[in-house]
Scaffold this motif. Structure first.
Motif, short mmCIF file in Angstrom:
data_model
loop_
_atom_site.label_atom_id
_atom_site.label_comp_id
_atom_site.label_asym_id
_atom_site.label_seq_id
_atom_site.Cartn_x
_atom_site.Cartn_y
_atom_site.Cartn_z
N MET A 1 0.84 -1.19 0.00
CA MET A 1 0.00 0.00 0.00
C MET A 1 0.88 1.25 0.00
SD MET A 1 -3.18 -0.13 2.62
CE MET A 1 -4.75 0.14 1.95
N GLU A 2 0.56 2.17 -0.86
CA GLU A 2 1.31 3.41 -0.93
C GLU A 2 0.83 4.37 0.16
OE1 GLU A 2 1.45 5.21 -4.77
OE2 GLU A 2 1.56 3.26 -5.78
N ILE A 3 1.70 5.28 0.56
CA ILE A 3 1.38 6.24 1.61
C ILE A 3 0.17 7.09 1.20
CG2 ILE A 3 2.19 8.30 2.82
CD1 ILE A 3 4.94 7.02 2.97
N ALA A 4 0.09 7.46 -0.07
CA ALA A 4 -1.02 8.28 -0.53
C ALA A 4 -2.35 7.54 -0.37
CB ALA A 4 -0.82 8.69 -1.99
N ASN A 5 -2.36 6.25 -0.70
CA ASN A 5 -3.59 5.46 -0.56
C ASN A 5 -3.99 5.32 0.91
OD1 ASN A 5 -3.62 5.09 -3.31
ND2 ASN A 5 -2.80 3.02 -3.25
N VAL A 6 -3.02 5.06 1.76
CA VAL A 6 -3.30 4.92 3.19
C VAL A 6 -3.85 6.23 3.74
CG1 VAL A 6 -2.30 4.48 5.47
CG2 VAL A 6 -1.58 3.11 3.51
N THR A 7 -3.26 7.32 3.33
CA THR A 7 -3.70 8.64 3.79
C THR A 7 -5.13 8.91 3.34
OG1 THR A 7 -1.42 9.44 3.68
CG2 THR A 7 -3.13 11.10 3.80
N GLN A 8 -5.44 8.57 2.10
CA GLN A 8 -6.81 8.76 1.59
C GLN A 8 -7.81 7.90 2.36
OE1 GLN A 8 -6.40 7.87 -2.58
NE2 GLN A 8 -5.97 10.01 -3.14
N SER B 1 -7.40 3.19 13.52
CA SER B 1 -6.20 2.82 14.27
C SER B 1 -5.26 1.96 13.42
CB SER B 1 -6.60 2.06 15.54
OG SER B 1 -5.45 1.67 16.26
N ALA B 2 -5.82 0.99 12.71
CA ALA B 2 -5.01 0.14 11.85
C ALA B 2 -4.34 0.95 10.75
CB ALA B 2 -5.86 -0.97 11.25
N LEU B 3 -5.09 1.85 10.15
CA LEU B 3 -4.53 2.69 9.09
C LEU B 3 -3.44 3.60 9.64
CD1 LEU B 3 -7.78 3.56 7.13
CD2 LEU B 3 -5.86 2.19 6.29
N GLN B 4 -3.62 4.11 10.85
CA GLN B 4 -2.59 4.94 11.46
C GLN B 4 -1.31 4.13 11.69
OE1 GLN B 4 -4.78 6.33 14.88
NE2 GLN B 4 -5.14 8.34 13.95
N SER B 5 -1.47 2.89 12.11
CA SER B 5 -0.31 2.02 12.32
C SER B 5 0.41 1.75 11.01
CB SER B 5 -0.74 0.70 12.94
OG SER B 5 -1.28 0.90 14.23
N LYS C 1 2.25 4.90 9.98
CA LYS C 1 3.45 5.11 10.80
C LYS C 1 4.57 4.19 10.34
CE LYS C 1 5.19 5.39 15.49
NZ LYS C 1 6.46 5.78 15.01
N LEU C 2 4.25 2.93 10.09
CA LEU C 2 5.27 1.98 9.65
C LEU C 2 5.86 2.40 8.30
CD1 LEU C 2 3.69 -1.47 10.59
CD2 LEU C 2 5.81 -0.48 11.48
#
Length: 108
Positions: free
Chosen positions: A1-8, A96-100, A103-104
Motif C-alpha cells: 500500500m502506498e502512503i497516498a492510498n493509506v492517507t486517503q 487505528s489500523a490505518l494509522q499504524s 506510521k510503519l
C-alpha cells in the motif's frame, strides 16, 4: 500500500467516524423518545387496568402485553443504538489500523 492510498483511506474513515457520531446522536434521541412514549403508554394502561379492578398482581404483565407495539419500538430503538455504537467502534479500529500502517510506512 502506498502512503497516498493509506492517507486517503484514513481521511475517508475519519469522515465516516464523524458522520457516525451525528448518526449516533440521532439514534440516541430516537431511543430516548421511544422509551418516553413506551413508559407513558404503559402507565396509562396500568391505570386503566387498575380502574377496571384488575388484580394488582396481573396488571404489569397485562399492561405490557397491551402496549407490546410500543415495547417493540423501544427495543428496536435500543438495538439500533447499540448497532450504531458497534459500527462506530469498527471504524475506530479501522482508523487505528490505518494509522499504524501509515506510521510503519513513514518510518521506512
Amino acid at each position: 500500500m502506498e502512503i497516498a492510498n493509506v492517507t486517503q483511506e484514513l481521511y475517508a474513515a475519519s469522515k465516516r467516524l464523524g458522520k457516525s457520531a451525528d448518526a449516533l446522536f440521532g439514534l440516541g434521541k430516537d431511543k430516548a423518545e421511544t422509551e418516553r412514549v413506551y413508559r407513558a403508554e404503559l402507565a396509562k394502561e396500568m391505570f386503566k387496568l387498575r380502574q377496571e379492578k384488575m388484580p394488582v398482581t396481573l396488571i404489569p404483565d397485562l399492561a405490557k402485553g397491551n402496549v407490546s407495539e410500543k415495547l417493540f419500538d423501544r427495543d428496536l430503538a435500543e438495538t439500533q443504538f447499540q448497532a450504531g455504537i458497534k459500527a462506530a467502534d469498527a471504524i475506530k479500529v479501522q482508523v487505528s489500523a490505518l494509522q499504524s500502517i501509515l506510521k510503519l510506512q513513514t518510518d521506512i
